[in-house]
Design a protein around this motif. Structure first.
Motif, PDB file in Angstrom:
ATOM      1  N   ALA A   1      11.375  24.182  24.561  1.00 15.68           N
ATOM      2  CA  ALA A   1      11.558  24.564  26.223  1.00 15.68           C
ATOM      3  C   ALA A   1      10.656  23.164  26.050  1.00 15.68           C
ATOM      4  N   ARG A   2      10.858  22.240  27.942  1.00 15.30           N
ATOM      5  CA  ARG A   2       9.497  21.205  27.431  1.00 15.30           C
ATOM      6  C   ARG A   2       8.955  20.018  26.895  1.00 15.30           C
ATOM      7  N   GLN A   3       9.932  20.208  25.525  1.00 15.34           N
ATOM      8  CA  GLN A   3      10.280  18.674  24.795  1.00 15.34           C
ATOM      9  C   GLN A   3      10.328  17.638  25.489  1.00 15.34           C
ATOM     10  N   ARG A   4       9.571  16.632  24.898  1.00 10.40           N
ATOM     11  CA  ARG A   4      10.479  15.351  25.318  1.00 10.40           C
ATOM     12  C   ARG A   4      11.460  14.999  24.328  1.00 10.40           C
ATOM     13  N   LEU A   5      11.743  14.599  24.800  1.00 13.43           N
ATOM     14  CA  LEU A   5      13.342  13.947  23.638  1.00 13.43           C
ATOM     15  C   LEU A   5      14.378  12.655  24.177  1.00 13.43           C
ATOM     16  N   THR A   6      14.982  11.864  23.493  1.00 11.31           N
ATOM     17  CA  THR A   6      15.280  10.401  23.598  1.00 11.31           C
ATOM     18  C   THR A   6      17.118  10.917  22.593  1.00 11.31           C
ATOM     19  N   PHE A   7      18.108  10.726  23.977  1.00 15.26           N
ATOM     20  CA  PHE A   7      19.073  10.020  23.650  1.00 15.26           C
ATOM     21  C   PHE A   7      19.293   8.954  22.913  1.00 15.26           C
ATOM     22  N   LEU A   8      20.227   8.468  21.651  1.00 13.78           N
ATOM     23  CA  LEU A   8      21.474   7.644  22.370  1.00 13.78           C
ATOM     24  C   LEU A   8      22.518   8.041  22.611  1.00 13.78           C
TER      25      LEU A   8
END
Length: 633
Positions: free
Chosen positions: A290-297
């Motif tokens: 939770a609260r983690q920064r993510l980058t989706f493609l």
């Protein structure tokens, strides 16, 4: 605790939602059984799903059995939603294919089994409704072997079938089971041919291995409503399906490192009452907190890859607490704009979505003219949630839609009325045609003082064919940085926008457009100059390249009685069918081939009359072919 992600698939009314309710109830996840007829099931949680009695969107529910958490993904059964099924399959560890002991193998059952076998997904077969009048056992097993796959091993048998007293008992692994396994297992083959006979333990091990690699399918009989045979099915799921992340023994693969980057797929998105959307993420490896920064493609339709960054404001792991780990599913919010199919990290091997794009095109108009803007906004919002529903603005306030079939269109109309308060009228659907570049063409325009145009820009473009299925690609031969970024972006965006309508009035696809010349005159040039000049140059280059119009085709399979073979083939030939194979003989003929999509509906409607109601039709998109005439339709 081990986790299994299981999909439940079936033709309409086979009882897959009832089976889901039974599994959840029997294992304490529900305090009462829901009913499709009563409209109070757990997984069909949308108002439209409850009203129509069909599953439209994939839903997830979990229970625990034999020390294993089983996440159930209840998928649609109607053929209009086959793409919804296929995009859910890539996140599964195994599947249960539900058949009705009364209706038997249906055309949609065969479509689903084809897909499951193509993906090599471990699949158990559950024969439902054994307590209904007209239920069959041995005859149905023969139909399964003939019409679905010969490689099935029954693990339960029925007494009193077709009556309320129907009961299920174990079916031993005997010589017929050994002979089935021998077709795909060399160890069992050697034991059957040369001896000594394989032991029950050897057969059980071989059955588990061959089920795990998708080559053999165990069969269980039962009743979702009565509960018979459901415990045996659950035992088979835990015993026979491989643990997530493991490969069949014949294909070992190294374990992912403990600190591997997270890798997963968004396979469902649900809108919330406040407009915030909840995404379902299946993680293959790594960890998400939770609260983690993510980058989706995201791979766009034109071939480009875009990034969708955000923070997982809320993360809830299905069936358990703590962080999301490999093999599990979680719901997350906070990453704005997520769509089905977006990837976290690289996709899993051999699990890329393979569904064909929709081909039925229609125009939607608000029944009340003052709601035109509201309708367009609603349809664009629905398309943003679901990449398999395509929507774009059209002329005269209408909105163009691309769908898979009439039932899907009915669901869209009901959703607009119930969720958005907009009633819409839809034009009769027509098959969507596409254009592709036939060759290579170049064109350019120089700055005004050289060529007297009204745009302060120099643009040169080359148009050429791209690989099939690549969509649209824009590239540069000019030096990067020669133009300001805003000018580059203006050219690229305008290229893709302009090619929504080709010379024959159809969207252009599978093209490669290259910027071969560029120039500007500071401070006079603006992005508007590049947006205005690009269509002029592009259309000229495209005219020199030429385009061809393509129409979609469907692969079809028709099963007909012997006396209907001649009239059915004659009708299909008149509709432009190209035949591949005709097999069968004494009891039925199976005709396979390809047919223009614009004639599929007529073929479906004609088949019952030509076969006295005994014919079975199956078809699905199979690409497209060039048409001879290129006039607007």
């Amino acid at each position: 605790m081990q986790t299994l992600n299981i999909g439940i698939l079936a033709h309409v009314d086979a009882g897959k939602t009832s089976l889901t309710e039974r599994l959840l109830f029997d294992h304490g996840a529900l305090d009462r059984l829901g009913s499709v007829d009563a409209g109070d099931t757990r997984t069909d949680d949308g108002a439209i799903e409850r009203q129509r009695g069909i599953t439209i969107r994939s839903a997830v529910a979990a229970f625990t059995a034999h020390g294993t958490q089983i996440n159930l993904i209840d998928t649609p059964g109607h053929s209009d939603f086959i793409a919804e099924v296929e995009r859910a399959l890539e996140v599964l560890d195994g599947a249960v294919l539900v058949l009705s002991a009364v209706e038997g193998v249906q055309a949609q059952t065969r479509v689903l089994m084809r897909t499951l076998r193509r993906l090599g997904l471990p699949t158990l077969v559950f024969v439902n409704k054994i307590d209904r009048a007209g239920a069959r056992a041995e005859g149905l097993l023969a139909d399964i072997r003939r019409r679905l796959t010969p490689l099935v091993v029954p693990l339960t048998r029925v007494t009193g079938i077709g009556t309320p007293d129907a009961r299920v008992g174990p079916c031993p692994l005997d010589l017929p089971a050994a002979e089935t396994l021998a077709e795909v297992d060399t160890g069992i083959l050697a034991a059957v041919v040369d001896g000594p006979e394989p032991t029950p333990d050897t057969l059980r091990a071989a059955l588990a291995a061959r089920t795990a690699d998708g080559s053999v399918h165990p069969v269980y009989f039962g009743s979702a409503l009565g509960g018979q045979g459901v415990a045996e099915l659950v035992g088979g799921l835990v015993r026979l399906l491989p643990e997530p992340g493991t490969a069949p023994a014949s294909e070992p693969e190294p374990a992912a490192p403990a600190d591997a980057a997270p890798r997963g797929t968004v396979f469902a998105v649900r809108p919330g009452p406040g407009g915030e959307r909840t995404a379902y993420l299946r993680l293959y490896e790594g960890e998400v907190t939770a609260r983690q920064r993510l980058t989706f493609l995201r791979r766009e339709a034109d071939g480009r890859t875009t990034e969708i960054p955000g923070r997982a404001n809320r993360l809830e792991v299905i069936g358990r607490g703590g962080p999301l780990t490999g093999g599990n599913i979680a719901t997350l919010t906070g990453v704005a704009g997520l769509r089905v199919g977006d990837r976290l990290g690289a996709p899993p091997p051999d699990r890329a979505p393979r569904f064909a794009p929709p081909t039925l095109e229609t125009l939607a108009r608000a029944r009340r003219p003052e709601q035109a803007a509201r309708l367009r906004s609603a349809l664009l919002a629905l398309a943003d949630q679901d990449p398999l529903l395509h929507a774009r603005p059209a002329d005269d306030g209408a909105t163009a839609l691309l769908l898979y079939g009439e039932v899907q269109l009915e669901v869209v109309a009901a959703t607009l009325a119930q969720d958005f308060g907009v009633e819409a009228d839809f034009e009769p659907g027509r098959v969507r045609l596409l254009e592709r570049p036939a060759g290579t063409g170049e064109a350019w325009e120089e700055l005004p003082w050289l060529d007297h145009t009204r745009y302060w820009a120099t643009i040169g473009l080359r148009v050429e064919p791209g690989p099939y299925g690549s969509g649209g690609v824009f590239t540069y031969e000019t030096e990067l940085g020669a133009l300001p970024r805003a000018f580059h972006q203006a050219v690229e965006d305008t290229v893709h926008g302009t090619l929504r309508d080709g010379p024959h009035g159809r969207p252009v696809t599978d093209y490669r457009v290259t910027l071969i010349r560029s120039g500007f005159a500071p401070p006079l040039s603006t992005a508007a100059d590049f947006r205005g000049l690009t269509p002029i140059v592009l259309r000229r280059a495209l005219a020199r390249a030429g385009t061809r119009v393509y129409e979609p085709y469907h692969a079809f399979e028709a099963e007909v009685p012997p006396d209907a073979l001649a009239p059915v083939t004659a009708r299909l030939a008149s509709l432009g069918a190209e035949f591949k194979e005709t097999t069968g003989g004494s009891t039925a003929w199976v005709i396979t081939g390809e047919l223009p999509a614009r004639h599929v509906r007529e073929a479906e409607l004609r088949l019952p009359g030509l076969t006295h109601g005994e014919g079975v039709w199956w078809s699905r998109p199979s690409g497209d072919r060039a048409v001879r005439r290129t006039a607007r339709a």
